[in-house]
Design an enzyme around this catalytic site. Sequence first.
Site, short mmCIF file in Angstrom:
data_model
loop_
_atom_site.label_atom_id
_atom_site.label_comp_id
_atom_site.label_asym_id
_atom_site.label_seq_id
_atom_site.Cartn_x
_atom_site.Cartn_y
_atom_site.Cartn_z
N ASP A 1 0.86 -1.19 0.00
CA ASP A 1 0.00 0.00 0.00
C ASP A 1 0.89 1.24 0.00
OD1 ASP A 1 -2.31 1.76 0.39
OD2 ASP A 1 -3.35 -0.09 0.95
N HIS B 1 -2.93 3.08 -4.62
CA HIS B 1 -2.30 2.64 -3.37
C HIS B 1 -0.89 2.15 -3.68
CE1 HIS B 1 -5.62 3.28 -0.62
NE2 HIS B 1 -6.44 2.79 -1.53
N GLU C 1 -9.82 2.86 -5.01
CA GLU C 1 -9.43 4.25 -4.70
C GLU C 1 -8.24 4.73 -5.53
OE1 GLU C 1 -10.79 4.63 -0.09
OE2 GLU C 1 -8.89 3.63 -0.41
#
Length: 758
Positions: free
Chosen positions: A201, A271, A333
């Site tokens: 991440d 990420h 995201e």
Amino acid sequence: MRRTLLLALAVGLTACADQQPKRETGPVDNMPLSLIPQPAQLQRTPGRFRLDATATITVTPGDTAAKHVAAQLQSWVRQARGITLAIVEGKPKSGGISLATSAAIKGREAYTLDVDGKGVRIAANDETGLFYGAVTYWQLLTDPAAQGGVPGVHIVDAPRFEWRGLMLDSSRHFQSVSEIEHLLDQMAMHKLNTFHWHLTDDQGWRLQIDKYPKLTETGACRKAIGPDVALTGGEDKPYCGFYTQDEAKQIVAYAAERHITVVPEIEMPGHAQAAVASYPKLGNGKKLAVSGDWGVNTALFNTDDATFVVMQDVLDEVMAIFPSTYIHVGGDEAAKDEWEHSKAVQAKMKSLGITDEEKMQGWFVARIGDYLDKHGRRLIGWDEILDGKVPATATVMSWRGTRGAIKAANAGHDVVMAPSPTLYLDQLQSTLPDEPPGRPSGQTLKTLYDFEPVPSDIAPDKADHVLGEQVTLFTEYQPNWYRIQHAIFPRIAAVAERTWSPKADWNSFIARLPAQMSRYRAAGIVPADSVYAVAIATEAAADDKARVTLSTQSGYGTIRYTTDGSAPTAQSTAYSAPFDVALPTTVRANAFAGGFGLAGPRDRAIDAKSLLHRSSDELDTCGDKLVLRLEAANAVDGVRPVYKVDIMNTCWVWKGVRLDGRYGVDVTVDRLPYNYALWKDTAGIVSRKARSAAGEIEVHQDTCDGPKLSTIPLAPAKDGRATLQGILPKREGTHDLCFVVTGKPGPKLWVIGDIQLR
Ligand code: ACM
């Protein structure tokens, strides 16, 4: 796929009925059993089997699967009872445990278990089923109802779903190999079979990749922030950690021994900041640090062919470590700002005839999916992968509620249910003041248990696309194993039951759970007892007394309390309705069932001062843009205070304050790091005009725009926890008081901890 399993169970039932052993006669013991997950079919039968050191575990000669499980059961019995049973090959003997594979039972995970006066017989088609049968027997052995021997049962069992999962984020915070093994032990004892391991991440790349050593040389370290500083030993000491390939293989093997598949997650295209910080060429070329900000960071992998070569090389090494069919590639995201501003990405889109960046992500994911397909693997990703065109073989993990799953299943994709916030374990499970930090949306054990994995909006002929569900633990607020345990246990029991058992029954579950809590404690696990713990609420009453209201989240058991400072016992006064106490008094309370305390006792000291006090937990935030419970950077009396704050709107309301005159007000404040990447949400931050550089707290009457009663400068608090004093003008009657911090949050965040009227 679900239907196949149920069918297998039905066949198993028939097969089993054909070869049912002759039953003993006699009374059937009716003391409830505490099995979790509840087996698909359970019949109580006469007799009891009391295990002693003379018993043997018998396996059919040459039955290697049975022999393997026998050794595992032997070690569980040793831990539970302190005796080592001999394992022998031969015909099942009276007075012992027998394990046997049997073609008559259909389904890899199905098993039958029979206990009577003569012993225990476990049969299954496959080693996995035998393992689950042994787990069920171990639960019976450690059940309070089995004090005088395990009571007779006839169990025919198989899971409802094939994906019974738990996700652990090792990027935001890192866990040791032995902690993960401890977790895998517990997953196995709940018959969970999928460990989704979030390895990369923005805040850390945690898996050694031989071909790209900088991924861990650079990508596995970030600046220590807030509570991390206590872990690293100083702000100048980075927060680091990664798993070597040998360690990852060790975890895969440890899981496989327990019939758990490890599904690795390598996040792309978003990420990606830790990877891009390691190799800037993978992003937009700018040099970046590994992120220390929680939220949506905007670093993306670019779409150059050279980047795909790197990703494929990484996946080659990942596939060599993890034999799982599924490889998780994230996909959530991915803020597209960088792609929107990249000439190379825009040129590539044009050449491909792709008109927007979301579809470009679909193309990205499809290209990776093809690569995995060619290697005999299947791609799984978060539900954003649906925003572009992805191959039908892609499996979708639905986290933005259930709508992703509904859309995906109806379009013919397999799906795994993992909806936020219901199945997200960073959500706090109670409003008790001793809950650790996290997201306070209040996802109780019951909310999680009540979640039905197959939403009615999925067409009946598509329901089989639901592979199962998983709970998900992102670890921004779980920096250590203690916090991880609190978040996972006992919620793991709820996901186990909802993915295994054909029927949900909350009232039965909550009564079976205390035995499971004892099993946790025996295994060295510290579970959250929030579901049984007593909440103690107080308010001022007539004649200078306080009214005390006691409650528990589940309502299970009998609440008992004391007012003399002694520990509550099963003989203490039973609570039936709110009661008044003279001041000062300390109330201590617990819930009891079967003569045992269900939780740790909770207590509350009540005096005139405490009735005029509120902690941030007891205040309302002025909105719910992004409400968190955050811990102080520094401990007070050995404990780190926790503050409830909307990090986008630093404003709190004390509802219904009864005022009669002029008051002093003490406001305890603290200053925390503001390490959040809010992307487009940044525009929604509420900012109020400050009168001084440090800002101030304004106290308003009735509403946050109402008359200003007081202005308390923050300057004296400088940079840390402090109690500031103000004066409220004379007021009568009941009013809401609104406390707002002026200025704008960032780079630090002012929070209110406590308010005391004087
Ligand atoms: C997620 O919570 N971003 C999958």
